[in-house]
Design a protein around this motif. Structure first.
Motif, mmCIF file in Angstrom:
data_model
loop_
_atom_site.group_PDB
_atom_site.id
_atom_site.type_symbol
_atom_site.label_atom_id
_atom_site.label_comp_id
_atom_site.label_asym_id
_atom_site.label_seq_id
_atom_site.Cartn_x
_atom_site.Cartn_y
_atom_site.Cartn_z
ATOM 1 N N PRO A 101 0.870 -1.238 0.102
ATOM 2 C CA PRO A 101 -0.009 -0.020 -0.043
ATOM 3 C C PRO A 101 1.050 1.217 0.063
ATOM 4 O O PRO A 101 0.537 2.232 -0.601
ATOM 5 C CB PRO A 101 -0.748 -0.087 1.198
ATOM 6 N N TYR A 102 1.871 1.190 0.882
ATOM 7 C CA TYR A 102 2.632 2.501 0.873
ATOM 8 C C TYR A 102 3.321 2.917 -0.546
ATOM 9 O O TYR A 102 3.437 3.903 -1.150
ATOM 10 C CB TYR A 102 3.934 2.288 1.728
ATOM 11 N N ARG A 103 3.791 1.821 -1.328
ATOM 12 C CA ARG A 103 4.390 1.918 -2.640
ATOM 13 C C ARG A 103 3.255 2.312 -3.629
ATOM 14 O O ARG A 103 3.610 3.351 -4.472
ATOM 15 C CB ARG A 103 5.115 0.353 -2.973
ATOM 16 N N VAL A 104 2.101 1.624 -3.443
ATOM 17 C CA VAL A 104 1.007 2.319 -4.429
ATOM 18 C C VAL A 104 0.970 3.655 -4.215
ATOM 19 O O VAL A 104 0.591 4.489 -5.178
ATOM 20 C CB VAL A 104 -0.254 1.373 -4.285
ATOM 21 N N LEU A 105 0.598 4.065 -2.972
ATOM 22 C CA LEU A 105 0.158 5.275 -2.745
ATOM 23 C C LEU A 105 1.277 6.279 -3.322
ATOM 24 O O LEU A 105 1.025 7.506 -3.628
ATOM 25 C CB LEU A 105 0.082 5.512 -1.209
ATOM 26 N N GLU A 106 2.470 5.811 -3.077
ATOM 27 C CA GLU A 106 3.827 6.648 -3.635
ATOM 28 C C GLU A 106 3.704 6.626 -5.119
ATOM 29 O O GLU A 106 3.896 7.933 -5.741
ATOM 30 C CB GLU A 106 5.191 6.126 -2.998
ATOM 31 N N LEU A 107 3.609 5.711 -5.764
ATOM 32 C CA LEU A 107 3.577 5.564 -7.320
ATOM 33 C C LEU A 107 2.319 6.410 -7.851
ATOM 34 O O LEU A 107 2.629 6.939 -9.027
ATOM 35 C CB LEU A 107 3.600 4.163 -7.789
ATOM 36 N N THR A 108 1.351 6.283 -7.017
ATOM 37 C CA THR A 108 0.186 6.923 -7.751
ATOM 38 C C THR A 108 0.219 8.559 -7.457
ATOM 39 O O THR A 108 -0.588 9.211 -8.038
ATOM 40 C CB THR A 108 -1.069 6.290 -7.256
ATOM 41 N N GLY A 109 1.051 9.104 -6.709
ATOM 42 C CA GLY A 109 1.111 10.341 -6.320
ATOM 43 C C GLY A 109 0.292 10.943 -5.220
ATOM 44 O O GLY A 109 0.105 11.994 -4.928
ATOM 45 N N VAL A 110 -0.982 9.930 -4.766
ATOM 46 C CA VAL A 110 -1.338 9.993 -3.342
ATOM 47 C C VAL A 110 -0.828 10.727 -2.286
ATOM 48 O O VAL A 110 -1.414 11.542 -1.810
ATOM 49 C CB VAL A 110 -2.374 8.829 -3.015
ATOM 50 N N ARG A 111 0.543 10.373 -2.045
ATOM 51 C CA ARG A 111 1.284 11.001 -1.202
ATOM 52 C C ARG A 111 1.381 12.300 -1.178
ATOM 53 O O ARG A 111 1.688 13.005 0.001
ATOM 54 C CB ARG A 111 2.513 10.246 -0.922
ATOM 55 N N ARG A 112 1.254 13.047 -2.360
ATOM 56 C CA ARG A 112 1.385 14.332 -2.055
ATOM 57 C C ARG A 112 0.293 15.064 -1.779
ATOM 58 O O ARG A 112 0.448 16.217 -1.280
ATOM 59 C CB ARG A 112 1.656 14.775 -3.697
ATOM 60 N N ASP A 113 -1.050 14.615 -1.892
ATOM 61 C CA ASP A 113 -2.159 15.166 -1.280
ATOM 62 C C ASP A 113 -2.604 14.690 0.039
ATOM 63 O O ASP A 113 -3.119 15.245 1.115
ATOM 64 C CB ASP A 113 -3.264 14.888 -2.165
ATOM 65 N N VAL A 114 -2.112 13.461 0.507
ATOM 66 C CA VAL A 114 -2.412 12.810 1.722
ATOM 67 C C VAL A 114 -1.343 12.265 2.522
ATOM 68 O O VAL A 114 -0.480 11.458 1.841
ATOM 69 C CB VAL A 114 -3.600 11.653 1.660
ATOM 70 N N PRO A 115 -1.314 12.909 3.800
ATOM 71 C CA PRO A 115 -0.078 12.363 4.448
ATOM 72 C C PRO A 115 -0.179 10.947 4.833
ATOM 73 O O PRO A 115 -1.080 10.491 5.321
ATOM 74 C CB PRO A 115 -0.277 13.017 5.740
ATOM 75 N N VAL A 116 1.107 10.288 4.488
ATOM 76 C CA VAL A 116 1.174 8.820 4.761
ATOM 77 C C VAL A 116 2.231 8.491 5.812
ATOM 78 O O VAL A 116 3.247 8.746 5.632
ATOM 79 C CB VAL A 116 1.368 8.138 3.476
ATOM 80 N N HIS A 117 1.742 7.917 6.900
ATOM 81 C CA HIS A 117 2.690 7.744 8.139
ATOM 82 C C HIS A 117 3.140 6.394 7.979
ATOM 83 O O HIS A 117 2.269 5.530 8.021
ATOM 84 C CB HIS A 117 2.158 8.362 9.306
ATOM 85 N N GLY A 118 4.385 6.309 8.572
ATOM 86 C CA GLY A 118 4.873 4.671 8.860
ATOM 87 C C GLY A 118 4.253 3.988 9.983
ATOM 88 O O GLY A 118 4.562 2.748 10.115
ATOM 89 N N ASP A 119 3.852 4.826 11.123
ATOM 90 C CA ASP A 119 3.188 4.155 12.064
ATOM 91 C C ASP A 119 2.007 4.849 12.830
ATOM 92 O O ASP A 119 1.942 5.842 12.311
ATOM 93 C CB ASP A 119 4.384 4.258 13.315
ATOM 94 N N LEU A 120 1.297 4.367 13.520
ATOM 95 C CA LEU A 120 0.164 4.912 14.073
ATOM 96 C C LEU A 120 0.394 6.017 14.987
ATOM 97 O O LEU A 120 -0.512 7.160 14.948
ATOM 98 C CB LEU A 120 -0.556 3.762 14.889
ATOM 99 N N THR A 121 1.259 6.149 15.916
ATOM 100 C CA THR A 121 1.633 7.118 16.482
ATOM 101 C C THR A 121 1.747 8.509 15.749
ATOM 102 O O THR A 121 1.164 9.278 16.064
ATOM 103 C CB THR A 121 2.971 6.889 17.282
ATOM 104 N N GLY A 122 2.825 8.297 14.841
ATOM 105 C CA GLY A 122 2.730 9.488 14.048
ATOM 106 C C GLY A 122 1.432 9.980 13.269
ATOM 107 O O GLY A 122 1.322 11.340 13.089
ATOM 108 N N ALA A 123 0.675 9.038 12.934
ATOM 109 C CA ALA A 123 -0.630 9.723 12.275
ATOM 110 C C ALA A 123 -1.451 10.300 13.241
ATOM 111 O O ALA A 123 -2.235 11.156 12.994
ATOM 112 C CB ALA A 123 -1.254 8.530 11.691
ATOM 113 N N LEU A 124 -1.419 9.688 14.255
ATOM 114 C CA LEU A 124 -2.359 10.243 15.512
ATOM 115 C C LEU A 124 -1.945 11.654 16.112
ATOM 116 O O LEU A 124 -2.610 12.349 16.278
ATOM 117 C CB LEU A 124 -2.835 9.229 16.611
ATOM 118 N N ARG A 125 -0.639 11.796 16.054
ATOM 119 C CA ARG A 125 -0.169 13.242 16.534
ATOM 120 C C ARG A 125 -0.232 14.195 15.563
ATOM 121 O O ARG A 125 -0.216 15.483 15.673
ATOM 122 C CB ARG A 125 1.453 12.925 16.693
#
Length: 126
Positions: A101-125
């Motif tokens: 999923p991380y790679r798909v979001l990177e390749l499709t460019g979605v990561r430019r518009d939506v923050p993608v975090h490697g762990d839950l703590t980062g996303a919740l903060r």
């Protein structure tokens, strides 16, 4: 409080997405596979969960750490959720950095518009 999103009845997988409500945040743990067969129903279910919490929801977190397979429909799901959220609700995604999923979001460019975090703590903060 833990609950279950009502998407299991309309999707072909047996386990519903798990929902965890925290102050101002809702975490949705998505299924192990996301593709054309279940992405539209997942999107409807995710948006219904967000609408049900309108007014008290600040951040919606989609957890893809248990998702083993995701094609471009998963990226479209994230984009459709982003555009369909109630006003003022921010979207965050959690995905394992070495996972599909991380790679798909990177390749499709979605990561430019939506923050993608490697762990839950980062996303919740965020």
């Amino acid at each position: 409080m833990s609950a279950f999103c009502q998407v299991s009845a309309v999707t072909p997988f047996s386990a519903p997405c798990r929902v965890l409500d925290l102050p101002g945040h809702t975490l949705l743990v998505l299924p192990s596979e996301i593709d054309l067969s279940n992405a539209p129903a997942l999107c409807s279910g995710v948006l219904a969960c967000a609408r049900a919490r309108a007014g008290r929801l600040e951040v919606l977190v989609l957890d893809l750490t248990r998702t083993d397979f995701m094609d471009s429909q998963g990226a479209r799901l994230v984009e459709d959720v982003r555009h369909g959220l109630p006003p003022g609700v921010r979207l965050r995604v959690v995905a394992t950095p070495d996972g599909v999923p991380y790679r798909v979001l990177e390749l499709t460019g979605v990561r430019r518009d939506v923050p993608v975090h490697g762990d839950l703590t980062g996303a919740l903060r965020a």
